[in-house]
Enzyme design. Structure first.
Site, short mmCIF file in Angstrom:
data_model
loop_
_atom_site.label_atom_id
_atom_site.label_comp_id
_atom_site.label_asym_id
_atom_site.label_seq_id
_atom_site.Cartn_x
_atom_site.Cartn_y
_atom_site.Cartn_z
N HIS A 116 0.79 -1.14 -0.04
CA HIS A 116 0.09 -0.01 -0.17
C HIS A 116 0.78 1.31 -0.03
O HIS A 116 0.28 2.41 -0.43
CB HIS A 116 -1.11 0.06 1.28
CG HIS A 116 -0.48 0.38 2.37
ND1 HIS A 116 -0.12 -0.61 3.48
CD2 HIS A 116 -0.20 1.48 3.24
CE1 HIS A 116 0.27 -0.07 4.47
NE2 HIS A 116 0.38 1.10 4.32
N ASP A 146 0.03 -7.57 1.41
CA ASP A 146 0.46 -6.28 1.33
C ASP A 146 2.04 -6.13 1.60
O ASP A 146 2.60 -5.28 2.40
CB ASP A 146 -0.05 -5.67 2.86
CG ASP A 146 0.02 -3.87 2.59
OD1 ASP A 146 0.06 -3.66 1.59
OD2 ASP A 146 -0.19 -3.16 3.67
N GLY A 217 2.94 6.47 8.13
CA GLY A 217 4.58 6.84 7.63
C GLY A 217 5.34 5.60 8.16
O GLY A 217 6.52 5.43 7.58
N ASN A 218 5.07 4.72 9.25
CA ASN A 218 5.79 3.65 9.64
C ASN A 218 5.62 2.50 8.85
O ASN A 218 6.25 1.54 8.82
CB ASN A 218 5.47 3.21 10.84
CG ASN A 218 6.04 4.03 12.20
OD1 ASN A 218 5.70 4.73 12.81
ND2 ASN A 218 7.46 3.87 12.42
N SER A 219 4.74 2.37 8.02
CA SER A 219 4.15 1.33 6.96
C SER A 219 5.39 0.77 6.37
O SER A 219 6.21 1.57 5.66
CB SER A 219 2.85 1.55 6.36
OG SER A 219 1.91 1.86 7.00
N GLY A 272 -8.84 -26.65 -4.31
CA GLY A 272 -10.21 -26.62 -5.10
C GLY A 272 -11.21 -26.92 -4.34
O GLY A 272 -12.26 -27.76 -4.73
N VAL A 273 -11.51 -26.35 -3.04
CA VAL A 273 -12.39 -26.70 -2.17
C VAL A 273 -13.08 -25.42 -1.33
O VAL A 273 -12.30 -24.50 -1.21
CB VAL A 273 -12.18 -27.76 -1.06
CG1 VAL A 273 -12.09 -29.10 -1.86
CG2 VAL A 273 -11.06 -27.26 -0.13
N ILE A 275 -14.63 -24.37 2.09
CA ILE A 275 -14.63 -24.99 3.41
C ILE A 275 -15.24 -24.15 4.54
O ILE A 275 -15.73 -22.67 4.05
CB ILE A 275 -13.01 -25.28 3.94
CG1 ILE A 275 -12.41 -23.86 3.80
CG2 ILE A 275 -12.42 -25.93 2.83
CD1 ILE A 275 -11.13 -23.88 4.23
#
Length: 472
Positions: A116, A146, A217-219, A272-273, A275
C-alpha cells in the site's frame, strides 16, 4: 587447614569460569528490560529507508466529485450537460505525494516495504539514513499480504537480517524504526503484545500485535528483536486505540519475498474446495468427537481435490502430520505450500479416518492472467464482490440471488465504455453461471486471448443485458 583453603580456592575458580556461561545461557531464555536501545538503533538505522511516492490522480478531488459525481442514480451525462459549460472543462490530473518506510535486505539494493506504500505510484524515491536519494524500481508486489519488493542502484548498503517470528514469544521486547509523519529514522520500543491476530485485511491474516508506537509513515518499516533481526514488517494501526499496532510476521514474509525476488509475483497452492469450520451440529451429525477440523462444503470439478477423490461432507483433520483445527489453519497451510507439491490429507468420511494424496495446483487468483488485475479491477475494468444477503438488501435484490455485484468501474477501461454500472449483478460468463469470484476467475482463465467474452448482467428485478469484450 591448608588443604581446606586449596579446596575453597578451586571451587571459587570454577565458579568464576562457569558463571558467565550460565548467565549467557539464561539471557537467551529470559530477556530483562534493556538498559538502553541505543546500540541496537545505531546498528539498525543504516538498513532502514524512507520511501516517498508520487501518484497521478484522475479528476479534481473532493470538491469536483461533490458536484460532478453521480447524484441522479448514476445518470451523470444529464448532470454534466447542464453544469459543465459553467466550469469550462473538467479539471486536469493532479499529483499526490505520500510517505512510507522500508528496509534493505541485500547489498545489491533490494528493499522490502508494504504494497500500500507504493501501490499505483508513478515515481518511487528512496532516501537512505545519510540523506542520499535514489529512484527505485518496483520488482514485484503481493497485495494479498500487503508486501512489495523494490530495488535501487547504490553501493555500500547495510542490509538487515531476518529473524524468526515463530520463535519470538509474546512479551518479548521489540523495536520499530521508520518515518512516522515523515519524521525519518524514528525509533520506538515496546513488546510483542499478541500473535496470530486476525484484523480482517485478507485470507492470510496472522499479524503480530505490538505496543511499540506505530503511526502513519511507519508502514513498511522493520519490527526488530533485541538482536537487531527483523521479526515483522509494520503495516497497520487501530486509529481509535493507543499502543495497538500490527506487523506482518517474518516467517510469512520470507516466502513471499523469495518468490518476488525470483519470479516477480507470488503463486500459492490450491486444493479447489470451499470450506467451513466444524460446528457442534456438524460434529454431532458426522460423529466427530471434537469441534475441530474443516468441513468440505464444495469440491470444484477438475481441481486437485476432485482428482484426489475428496468429497463434499469430508472433514479434514490433518495435513502432512500437522493438525488442522480451523479453516484458517487449512488456508494458511495450503497457501504456503508450493504449486505442484503433493500433500497427505487425513480426513474423516462416514465416521472413518482416511488419508488421500493431493497434488496441489495454483490458486486461480494467482495465475498469470490474473496478474493483469490492477488495484482489484479485473481484465475489463470491473471491481466485483460476491453477492451476500446484506448487499442484496442494499440494492433491492432477493436474498437468494447468486452472482457478483459491481462495486466500482475503472476510469478509461473497456468496462467504462459499456452500459454496466455500480450495483449491476454479473450472473453468467459465456453461459456459465457465476456464483463466486473463483467461478469467474476459473472460466475467464479458460478463455484464450483475443476470444469473445460475453457477460450477462442483471439490473434490478427485471432488466437483463449482455456486454461483450475481447479478452486482452
Amino acid at each position: 587447614m591448608k588443604q581446606i583453603n586449596k579446596i575453597f580456592f578451586v571451587i571459587m575458580v570454577i565458579s568464576l569460569i562457569t558463571a558467565p556461561a550460565f548467565a549467557k545461557k539464561k539471557s537467551k531464555t529470559t530477556q530483562m528490560v534493556p538498559i538502553s536501545f541505543a546500540e541496537l538503533a545505531r546498528e539498525a538505522k543504516p538498513g532502514v529507508v524512507n520511501i516517498q511516492t508520487v501518484k497521478t490522480i484522475e479528476g479534481g478531488g473532493r470538491v469536483y466529485k461533490h458536484f460532478f459525481g453521480q447524484p441522479f442514480d448514476g445518470n451523470k451525462d444529464q448532470f454534466n450537460e447542464f453544469f459543465a459549460p459553467f466550469f469550462n472543462q473538467r479539471p486536469q490530473k493532479r499529483k499526490e505525494k505520500s510517505l512510507g518506510s522500508g528496509f534493505i535486505i541485500s547489498k545489491d539494493g533490494y528493499i522490502v516495504t508494504n504494497n500500500h506504500v507504493i501501490k499505483g505510484a508513478d515515481q518511487v524515491k528512496v532516501i537512505l539514513h545519510d540523506k542520499a536519494e535514489y529512484d527505485a524500481k518496483v520488482i514485484g508486489t503481493d497485495p494479498t499480504t500487503d508486501l512489495a519488493l523494490i530495488k535501487i542502484k547504490a553501493k555500500n548498503l547495510m542490509p538487515l537480517k531476518f529473524g524468526s517470528s515463530s520463535e519470538t514469544p509474546v512479551g518479548s521486547w521489540v523495536v520499530a524504526i521508520g518515518s512516522p509523519f515523515g519524521l525519518e529514522q524514528t525509533v520506538t520500543a515496546g513488546i510483542v503484545s499478541a500473535k496470530g491476530r486476525i484484523i480482517g485485511s485478507g485470507p492470510y491474516d496472522d499479524f503480530i500485535q505490538t505496543d511499540a508506537s506505530i503511526n502513519p509513515g511507519n508502514s513498511g518499516g522493520p519490527l526488530l528483536n533485541l538482536d537487531g533481526e527483523v521479526i515483522g514488517i509494520n503495516t497497520a494501526i487501530i486509529r481509535s486505540g493507543q499502543g495497538i499496532g500490527f506487523a506482518i510476521p517474518s516467517d510469512l514474509a520470507n516466502g513471499v519475498i523469495d518468490q518476488l525476488t525470483e519470479q516477480k509475483y507470488v503463486s500459492r497452492g490450491w486444493m479447489g474446495v470451499a470450506i467451513q469450520n466444524v460446528t457442534e451440529q456438524l460434529a454431532n451429525y458426522y460423529g466427530i468427537k471434537e469441534t475441530k477440523g474443516v468441513y468440505i462444503a464444495k469440491v470444484y470439478e477438475g481441481d486437485p481435490a476432485d482428482k484426489a477423490g475428496i468429497k463434499v461432507g469430508d472433514v479434514i483433520i490433518m495435513i502432512n502430520d500437522k493438525t488442522i483445527d480451523s479453516s484458517r489453519d487449512l488456508t494458511l497451510m495450503i497457501a504456503s505450500s508450493s504449486v505442484g507439491e503433493s500433500v497427505h490429507v487425513k480426513l474423516i468420511r462416514d465416521g472413518k479416518k482416511k488419508t488421500v494424496k493431493v497434488k496441489l495446483g495454483e490458486r486461480p487468483d494467482q495465475t498469470s492472467e490474473m496478474t493483469n488485475m490492477k488495484d482489484g479491477f479485473d481484465l475489463f475494468g470491473f471491481r466485483l464482490k460476491q453477492m451476500d444477503s446484506d448487499i442484496a438488501q442494499k440494492f433491492g435484490y432477493p436474498e437468494a440471488i447468486k452472482g457478483l455485484v459491481i462495486i466500482d468501474i475503472e476510469s478509461g477501461s473497456p468496462a467504462s465504455k459499456t452500459d454496466a454500472r455500480h450495483g449491476d449483478v454479473l450472473m453468467e460468463l459465456n453461459r456459465h453461471k457465476i456464483s463466486t469470484i473463483e467461478d469467474y476467475q476459473r472460466y475467464l482463465n479458460q478463455i484464450k486471448k483475443g476470444s469473445l467474452v460475453q457477460l450477462l448482467f442483471r439490473r434490478g428485478n427485471n432488466n437483463v443485458f449482455v456486454e461483450s469484450f475481447e479478452k486482452p
